[in-house]
Design a protein around this motif. Structure first.
Motif, PDB file in Angstrom:
ATOM      1  N   LYS A  94       3.239   8.781   1.858  1.00  0.00           N
ATOM      2  CA  LYS A  94       2.587   9.094   0.584  1.00  0.00           C
ATOM      3  C   LYS A  94       2.309   7.825  -0.215  1.00  0.00           C
ATOM      4  CE  LYS A  94       3.160  11.963  -3.548  1.00  0.00           C
ATOM      5  NZ  LYS A  94       4.067  12.914  -4.279  1.00  0.00           N
ATOM      6  N   PHE A  95       3.253   6.912  -0.196  1.00  0.00           N
ATOM      7  CA  PHE A  95       3.084   5.667  -0.942  1.00  0.00           C
ATOM      8  C   PHE A  95       1.938   4.835  -0.366  1.00  0.00           C
ATOM      9  CE2 PHE A  95       4.484   1.255  -1.969  1.00  0.00           C
ATOM     10  CZ  PHE A  95       4.352   1.357  -3.348  1.00  0.00           C
ATOM     11  N   LEU A  96       1.830   4.786   0.947  1.00  0.00           N
ATOM     12  CA  LEU A  96       0.752   4.015   1.581  1.00  0.00           C
ATOM     13  C   LEU A  96      -0.609   4.673   1.384  1.00  0.00           C
ATOM     14  CD1 LEU A  96       2.426   2.901   4.943  1.00  0.00           C
ATOM     15  CD2 LEU A  96       1.974   1.509   2.933  1.00  0.00           C
ATOM     16  N   GLN A  97      -0.640   5.974   1.385  1.00  0.00           N
ATOM     17  CA  GLN A  97      -1.920   6.673   1.176  1.00  0.00           C
ATOM     18  C   GLN A  97      -2.442   6.475  -0.236  1.00  0.00           C
ATOM     19  OE1 GLN A  97      -1.107  10.715   2.294  1.00  0.00           O
ATOM     20  NE2 GLN A  97      -1.461  10.341   4.482  1.00  0.00           N
ATOM     21  N   ASP A  98      -1.566   6.281  -1.202  1.00  0.00           N
ATOM     22  CA  ASP A  98      -2.000   6.087  -2.589  1.00  0.00           C
ATOM     23  C   ASP A  98      -2.470   4.660  -2.864  1.00  0.00           C
ATOM     24  OD1 ASP A  98      -1.363   8.703  -3.100  1.00  0.00           O
ATOM     25  OD2 ASP A  98       0.640   8.250  -3.886  1.00  0.00           O
ATOM     26  N   LEU A  99      -2.209   3.734  -1.948  1.00  0.00           N
ATOM     27  CA  LEU A  99      -2.584   2.333  -2.156  1.00  0.00           C
ATOM     28  C   LEU A  99      -3.846   1.996  -1.371  1.00  0.00           C
ATOM     29  CD1 LEU A  99       0.871   0.519  -1.838  1.00  0.00           C
ATOM     30  CD2 LEU A  99      -0.475   0.796  -3.911  1.00  0.00           C
ATOM     31  N   PRO A 100      -4.635   1.020  -1.839  1.00  0.00           N
ATOM     32  CA  PRO A 100      -5.763   0.539  -1.026  1.00  0.00           C
ATOM     33  C   PRO A 100      -5.259  -0.240   0.189  1.00  0.00           C
ATOM     34  CG  PRO A 100      -5.556  -0.753  -3.034  1.00  0.00           C
ATOM     35  CD  PRO A 100      -4.598   0.388  -3.170  1.00  0.00           C
ATOM     36  N   GLU A 101      -6.103  -0.378   1.189  1.00  0.00           N
ATOM     37  CA  GLU A 101      -5.683  -1.015   2.447  1.00  0.00           C
ATOM     38  C   GLU A 101      -5.324  -2.479   2.257  1.00  0.00           C
ATOM     39  OE1 GLU A 101      -8.588  -0.473   5.437  1.00  0.00           O
ATOM     40  OE2 GLU A 101      -8.386   1.716   5.520  1.00  0.00           O
ATOM     41  N   SER A 102      -5.907  -3.143   1.269  1.00  0.00           N
ATOM     42  CA  SER A 102      -5.614  -4.569   1.064  1.00  0.00           C
ATOM     43  C   SER A 102      -4.196  -4.801   0.546  1.00  0.00           C
ATOM     44  CB  SER A 102      -6.621  -5.162   0.078  1.00  0.00           C
ATOM     45  OG  SER A 102      -6.562  -4.480  -1.173  1.00  0.00           O
ATOM     46  N   GLN A 103      -3.553  -3.761  -0.008  1.00  0.00           N
ATOM     47  CA  GLN A 103      -2.214  -3.918  -0.583  1.00  0.00           C
ATOM     48  C   GLN A 103      -1.117  -3.258   0.257  1.00  0.00           C
ATOM     49  OE1 GLN A 103      -2.364  -2.399  -4.585  1.00  0.00           O
ATOM     50  NE2 GLN A 103      -3.928  -3.866  -5.239  1.00  0.00           N
ATOM     51  N   ARG A 104      -1.491  -2.632   1.339  1.00  0.00           N
ATOM     52  CA  ARG A 104      -0.490  -1.885   2.100  1.00  0.00           C
ATOM     53  C   ARG A 104       0.469  -2.798   2.848  1.00  0.00           C
ATOM     54  NH1 ARG A 104      -4.188   3.070   4.661  1.00  0.00           N
ATOM     55  NH2 ARG A 104      -4.645   4.074   2.636  1.00  0.00           N
ATOM     56  N   ALA A 105      -0.023  -3.910   3.384  1.00  0.00           N
ATOM     57  CA  ALA A 105       0.853  -4.825   4.127  1.00  0.00           C
ATOM     58  C   ALA A 105       1.928  -5.412   3.216  1.00  0.00           C
ATOM     59  CB  ALA A 105       0.022  -5.939   4.765  1.00  0.00           C
ATOM     60  N   ASP A 106       1.536  -5.812   2.002  1.00  0.00           N
ATOM     61  CA  ASP A 106       2.525  -6.333   1.050  1.00  0.00           C
ATOM     62  C   ASP A 106       3.508  -5.243   0.623  1.00  0.00           C
ATOM     63  OD1 ASP A 106       1.285  -8.803   1.153  1.00  0.00           O
ATOM     64  OD2 ASP A 106      -0.019  -8.380  -0.562  1.00  0.00           O
ATOM     65  N   ALA A 107       3.022  -4.036   0.493  1.00  0.00           N
ATOM     66  CA  ALA A 107       3.913  -2.936   0.101  1.00  0.00           C
ATOM     67  C   ALA A 107       4.949  -2.656   1.184  1.00  0.00           C
ATOM     68  CB  ALA A 107       3.090  -1.676  -0.176  1.00  0.00           C
ATOM     69  N   VAL A 108       4.529  -2.707   2.447  1.00  0.00           N
ATOM     70  CA  VAL A 108       5.474  -2.481   3.551  1.00  0.00           C
ATOM     71  C   VAL A 108       6.516  -3.594   3.591  1.00  0.00           C
ATOM     72  CG1 VAL A 108       5.677  -2.393   6.062  1.00  0.00           C
ATOM     73  CG2 VAL A 108       3.894  -1.095   4.919  1.00  0.00           C
ATOM     74  N   SER A 109       6.088  -4.845   3.396  1.00  0.00           N
ATOM     75  CA  SER A 109       7.044  -5.965   3.373  1.00  0.00           C
ATOM     76  C   SER A 109       8.048  -5.795   2.241  1.00  0.00           C
ATOM     77  CB  SER A 109       6.289  -7.288   3.230  1.00  0.00           C
ATOM     78  OG  SER A 109       5.408  -7.487   4.302  1.00  0.00           O
ATOM     79  N   SER A 110       7.561  -5.354   1.070  1.00  0.00           N
ATOM     80  CA  SER A 110       8.457  -5.140  -0.063  1.00  0.00           C
ATOM     81  C   SER A 110       9.449  -4.014   0.212  1.00  0.00           C
ATOM     82  CB  SER A 110       7.650  -4.819  -1.324  1.00  0.00           C
ATOM     83  OG  SER A 110       6.764  -5.882  -1.632  1.00  0.00           O
TER      84      SER A 110
END
Length: 213
Positions: A94-110
């Motif tokens: 759900k968190f990844l679907q709410d974010l744009p693709e350019s920010q998903r890699a940083d979100a996963v690292s966080s």
């Protein structure tokens, strides 16, 4: 010999099993005609797409446009294991679907970093690590200020030492200069004495000169 035997001898096709088989399949034993299975190219092996680490751990089918596949490759299963243990798979999706693709890699690292910190320190988590790092930064800044103060003190000591050395050299050179000056004065006095003697002789000769005349 009856008519049937005569027809069997005259007929070009024999009624034996070998002749009948050869007449039915004339190309079966012929080596000049290869089979169709040999001439066809071999079929390529089927391509098996391995599921991502998330779908493999969750034991579900990895679809073509899986949201988790680009960020949880099958070679790094520990990333999803740690994140799933703390956040849960549904929350991550759900968190990844709410974010744009350019920010998903940083979100996963966080999320992976936060999950690691939360496992190490269940009470403070990432905040505890940040406080520890800030404490280390403060200690390093104090050490740096102390080193800079010591450097300034050493530079002042070096300047004072250089000034003392210059003063000592000047004081040690003063007697030499005085001796040189005294020697120069003595030489000048000797030269003056020598020239005065010559002047006295001339005056003495000039004083006696009328007596001889």
């Amino acid at each position: 010999m009856d008519c049937k035997d005569k027809l069997a001898l005259v007929s070009p096709f024999s009624s034996s099993p070998s002749s009948s088989n050869s007449s039915q399949n004339p190309f079966q034993s012929s080596p000049s005609f290869p089979s169709s299975s040999r001439s066809s190219p071999p079929s390529p092996p089927p391509i098996v797409l391995s599921p991502c680490a998330a779908c493999k751990i969750l034991r579900r089918r990895c679809v073509e446009k899986c949201v988790l596949a680009p960020y949880f490759p099958p070679t790094e299963p520990y990333k999803f294991t740690i994140a799933h243990r703390v956040f849960g798979a549904s929350n991550i999706i759900k968190f990844l679907q709410d974010l744009p693709e350019s920010q998903r890699a940083d979100a996963v690292s966080s999320m992976v970093y936060e999950a690691n910190a939360r496992i190490r320190d269940p009470v403070y988590g990432c905040a505890g690590a940040i406080c520890q790092l800030q404490k280390q930064i403060g200690e390093l800044q104090g050490q740096l200020a102390k080193a800079q103060a010591e450097l300034v003190t050493m530079q002042c000591q070096q300047r004072n030492l250089i000034a003392l050395i210059c003063m000592e050299m000047a004081q040690s050179q003063e007697p030499i200069l005085q001796q040189q000056q005294q020697q120069q004065l003595q030489q000048q006095q000797q030269q003056l004495l020598d020239t005065s003697c010559f002047l006295d002789d001339n005056s003495f000769g000039s004083a006696w000169e009328p007596l001889w005349t």
